[in-house]
Design a protein around this motif. Structure first.
Motif, PDB file in Angstrom:
ATOM      1  N   VAL A  12      77.208  59.781  14.766  1.00  0.00           N
ATOM      2  CA  VAL A  12      77.631  60.834  13.848  1.00  0.00           C
ATOM      3  C   VAL A  12      76.942  62.116  14.291  1.00  0.00           C
ATOM      4  CG1 VAL A  12      77.741  61.571  11.448  1.00  0.00           C
ATOM      5  CG2 VAL A  12      77.680  59.134  11.986  1.00  0.00           C
ATOM      6  N   ALA A  13      77.727  63.152  14.540  1.00  0.00           N
ATOM      7  CA  ALA A  13      77.163  64.436  14.960  1.00  0.00           C
ATOM      8  C   ALA A  13      77.457  65.488  13.900  1.00  0.00           C
ATOM      9  CB  ALA A  13      77.734  64.867  16.303  1.00  0.00           C
ATOM     10  N   TYR A  14      76.494  66.360  13.695  1.00  0.00           N
ATOM     11  CA  TYR A  14      76.617  67.448  12.727  1.00  0.00           C
ATOM     12  C   TYR A  14      77.112  68.685  13.462  1.00  0.00           C
ATOM     13  CZ  TYR A  14      75.383  70.499   8.840  1.00  0.00           C
ATOM     14  OH  TYR A  14      75.436  71.393   7.811  1.00  0.00           O
ATOM     15  N   THR A  15      78.114  69.361  12.900  1.00  0.00           N
ATOM     16  CA  THR A  15      78.672  70.554  13.543  1.00  0.00           C
ATOM     17  C   THR A  15      78.237  71.818  12.804  1.00  0.00           C
ATOM     18  OG1 THR A  15      80.691  70.688  12.199  1.00  0.00           O
ATOM     19  CG2 THR A  15      80.756  69.236  14.136  1.00  0.00           C
ATOM     20  N   ALA A  16      78.440  72.931  13.456  1.00  0.00           N
ATOM     21  CA  ALA A  16      78.262  74.211  12.780  1.00  0.00           C
ATOM     22  C   ALA A  16      79.288  74.269  11.644  1.00  0.00           C
ATOM     23  CB  ALA A  16      78.474  75.355  13.767  1.00  0.00           C
ATOM     24  N   GLY A  78      78.941  74.274  19.389  1.00  0.00           N
ATOM     25  CA  GLY A  78      79.375  73.996  18.026  1.00  0.00           C
ATOM     26  C   GLY A  78      78.761  72.732  17.446  1.00  0.00           C
ATOM     27  N   LEU A  79      78.259  71.839  18.308  1.00  0.00           N
ATOM     28  CA  LEU A  79      77.546  70.662  17.808  1.00  0.00           C
ATOM     29  C   LEU A  79      76.085  71.040  17.625  1.00  0.00           C
ATOM     30  CD1 LEU A  79      78.802  67.413  19.573  1.00  0.00           C
ATOM     31  CD2 LEU A  79      79.157  68.182  17.258  1.00  0.00           C
ATOM     32  N   VAL A  80      75.514  70.640  16.500  1.00  0.00           N
ATOM     33  CA  VAL A  80      74.143  71.005  16.172  1.00  0.00           C
ATOM     34  C   VAL A  80      73.176  69.890  16.543  1.00  0.00           C
ATOM     35  CG1 VAL A  80      72.588  71.675  14.298  1.00  0.00           C
ATOM     36  CG2 VAL A  80      74.942  72.521  14.328  1.00  0.00           C
ATOM     37  N   CYS A  81      73.451  68.671  16.051  1.00  0.00           N
ATOM     38  CA  CYS A  81      72.548  67.550  16.306  1.00  0.00           C
ATOM     39  C   CYS A  81      73.237  66.254  15.927  1.00  0.00           C
ATOM     40  CB  CYS A  81      71.248  67.702  15.518  1.00  0.00           C
ATOM     41  SG  CYS A  81      71.490  67.678  13.725  1.00  0.00           S
ATOM     42  N   TYR A  82      72.646  65.147  16.378  1.00  0.00           N
ATOM     43  CA  TYR A  82      73.073  63.842  15.902  1.00  0.00           C
ATOM     44  C   TYR A  82      72.371  63.589  14.576  1.00  0.00           C
ATOM     45  CZ  TYR A  82      75.063  62.697  20.472  1.00  0.00           C
ATOM     46  OH  TYR A  82      75.825  62.685  21.607  1.00  0.00           O
ATOM     47  N   ILE A  83      73.052  62.923  13.668  1.00  0.00           N
ATOM     48  CA  ILE A  83      72.438  62.528  12.406  1.00  0.00           C
ATOM     49  C   ILE A  83      71.457  61.408  12.716  1.00  0.00           C
ATOM     50  CG2 ILE A  83      72.859  61.591  10.091  1.00  0.00           C
ATOM     51  CD1 ILE A  83      73.937  64.463  10.620  1.00  0.00           C
ATOM     52  N   GLY A  87      64.162  58.350  12.768  1.00  0.00           N
ATOM     53  CA  GLY A  87      63.879  58.913  14.076  1.00  0.00           C
ATOM     54  C   GLY A  87      64.884  58.611  15.171  1.00  0.00           C
ATOM     55  N   LYS A  88      65.917  57.814  14.887  1.00  0.00           N
ATOM     56  CA  LYS A  88      66.915  57.465  15.891  1.00  0.00           C
ATOM     57  C   LYS A  88      68.284  57.960  15.452  1.00  0.00           C
ATOM     58  CE  LYS A  88      64.614  53.274  17.452  1.00  0.00           C
ATOM     59  NZ  LYS A  88      64.753  51.823  17.632  1.00  0.00           N
ATOM     60  N   ALA A  89      69.103  58.330  16.437  1.00  0.00           N
ATOM     61  CA  ALA A  89      70.473  58.744  16.122  1.00  0.00           C
ATOM     62  C   ALA A  89      71.205  57.590  15.447  1.00  0.00           C
ATOM     63  CB  ALA A  89      71.198  59.168  17.387  1.00  0.00           C
ATOM     64  N   ALA A  90      71.907  57.897  14.365  1.00  0.00           N
ATOM     65  CA  ALA A  90      72.616  56.877  13.584  1.00  0.00           C
ATOM     66  C   ALA A  90      73.823  56.362  14.366  1.00  0.00           C
ATOM     67  CB  ALA A  90      73.064  57.458  12.251  1.00  0.00           C
ATOM     68  N   VAL A 147      85.450  52.849  -4.141  1.00  0.00           N
ATOM     69  CA  VAL A 147      84.390  53.520  -3.402  1.00  0.00           C
ATOM     70  C   VAL A 147      84.073  52.731  -2.140  1.00  0.00           C
ATOM     71  CG1 VAL A 147      82.002  54.314  -3.473  1.00  0.00           C
ATOM     72  CG2 VAL A 147      83.414  54.469  -5.524  1.00  0.00           C
ATOM     73  N   LEU A 148      84.146  53.394  -0.990  1.00  0.00           N
ATOM     74  CA  LEU A 148      83.767  52.798   0.287  1.00  0.00           C
ATOM     75  C   LEU A 148      82.479  53.455   0.737  1.00  0.00           C
ATOM     76  CD1 LEU A 148      84.345  51.129   2.888  1.00  0.00           C
ATOM     77  CD2 LEU A 148      85.518  53.154   3.753  1.00  0.00           C
ATOM     78  N   GLU A 149      81.443  52.664   0.931  1.00  0.00           N
ATOM     79  CA  GLU A 149      80.161  53.212   1.377  1.00  0.00           C
ATOM     80  C   GLU A 149      80.170  53.371   2.890  1.00  0.00           C
ATOM     81  OE1 GLU A 149      75.362  52.447   1.146  1.00  0.00           O
ATOM     82  OE2 GLU A 149      76.716  50.870   0.477  1.00  0.00           O
ATOM     83  N   VAL A 150      79.786  54.552   3.354  1.00  0.00           N
ATOM     84  CA  VAL A 150      79.581  54.805   4.773  1.00  0.00           C
ATOM     85  C   VAL A 150      78.065  54.832   4.943  1.00  0.00           C
ATOM     86  CG1 VAL A 150      80.095  56.314   6.726  1.00  0.00           C
ATOM     87  CG2 VAL A 150      81.713  56.141   4.837  1.00  0.00           C
ATOM     88  N   GLU A 151      77.489  53.643   5.123  1.00  0.00           N
ATOM     89  CA  GLU A 151      76.035  53.488   5.128  1.00  0.00           C
ATOM     90  C   GLU A 151      75.340  54.423   6.102  1.00  0.00           C
ATOM     91  OE1 GLU A 151      74.621  49.428   5.572  1.00  0.00           O
ATOM     92  OE2 GLU A 151      76.542  48.723   4.797  1.00  0.00           O
ATOM     93  N   GLU A 152      75.910  54.563   7.295  1.00  0.00           N
ATOM     94  CA  GLU A 152      75.274  55.341   8.345  1.00  0.00           C
ATOM     95  C   GLU A 152      75.146  56.822   7.985  1.00  0.00           C
ATOM     96  OE1 GLU A 152      77.433  51.805  10.071  1.00  0.00           O
ATOM     97  OE2 GLU A 152      77.913  53.392   8.684  1.00  0.00           O
ATOM     98  N   LEU A 153      75.984  57.295   7.078  1.00  0.00           N
ATOM     99  CA  LEU A 153      75.928  58.695   6.644  1.00  0.00           C
ATOM    100  C   LEU A 153      75.200  58.850   5.324  1.00  0.00           C
ATOM    101  CD1 LEU A 153      79.516  60.088   7.307  1.00  0.00           C
ATOM    102  CD2 LEU A 153      77.422  60.679   8.495  1.00  0.00           C
ATOM    103  N   GLY A 154      74.981  57.743   4.638  1.00  0.00           N
ATOM    104  CA  GLY A 154      74.410  57.838   3.305  1.00  0.00           C
ATOM    105  C   GLY A 154      75.389  58.498   2.350  1.00  0.00           C
ATOM    106  N   LYS A 155      76.691  58.305   2.586  1.00  0.00           N
ATOM    107  CA  LYS A 155      77.764  58.920   1.787  1.00  0.00           C
ATOM    108  C   LYS A 155      78.729  57.842   1.322  1.00  0.00           C
ATOM    109  CE  LYS A 155      76.665  63.268   2.834  1.00  0.00           C
ATOM    110  NZ  LYS A 155      76.291  64.276   1.899  1.00  0.00           N
TER     111      LYS A 155
END
Length: 164
Positions: A12-16, A78-83, A87-90, A147-155
């Protein structure tokens, strides 16, 4: 390079802000496998209404890379970081990506929330385009939702649900 290095994982990558579609095009141009789930929503302007495609997860895009492409992808403009978690990329499971794809492709009006609004019961969809997806049924404003949990995003994705 070892076999382990060539394994491809979903991250999962976070964008601008509001850059998801531009980032998607840039990743495509680089040949990097990615997924930007979108939903259609009706937007109102003063002179008209129009259906537009918006990201299902604002400011997030999913990239599938091996160790070699990992840094190439994140260096995309435009990509900021990995979620990250602990301490590790999800890393996302293949099943999570498959479930998100099915929801997006079904064109359901999904809403992303940070927490489950209230406790409910586990449920597995038995028919239709989302057959096999498991989640939880909750009541919101007097209506049933799934409700579907997306565990890796905490959403969580909240979908209108009919228990017929």
């Amino acid at each position: 390079m070892s076999d382990k290095d060539s394994l491809r994982h979903w991250y999962v990558a976070y964008t601008a802000p509001r850059a998801e579609k531009k980032v998607s095009l840039r990743l495509k141009d680089q040949g990097i496998n990615h997924y930007l789930p979108v939903k259609k929503s009706l937007r109102q302007w003063t002179d008209r209404k129009k259906w537009v495609e918006e990201p299902l997860f604002p400011s997030y895009i999913f990239v599938q890379v091996d160790q070699k492409e990992y840094f190439k992808a994140i260096n995309t403009d435009g990509l900021v970081c990995y979620i990250r978690f602990e301490g590790k990329a999800a890393k996302l499971r293949e099943q999570t990506i498959a479930d998100i794809r099915r929801i997006a492709e079904a064109g359901l009006m999904a809403e992303m929330v940070d927490e489950i609004p209230q406790p409910g019961t586990q449920y597995s969809i038995n028919a239709g385009p989302l057959k096999g997806i498991s989640g939880m049924v909750v009541r919101l404003k007097g209506k049933s939702h799934f409700v579907l949990e997306v565990e890796e995003l905490g959403k969580f994705l909240v979908l209108p649900f009919s228990a017929s």
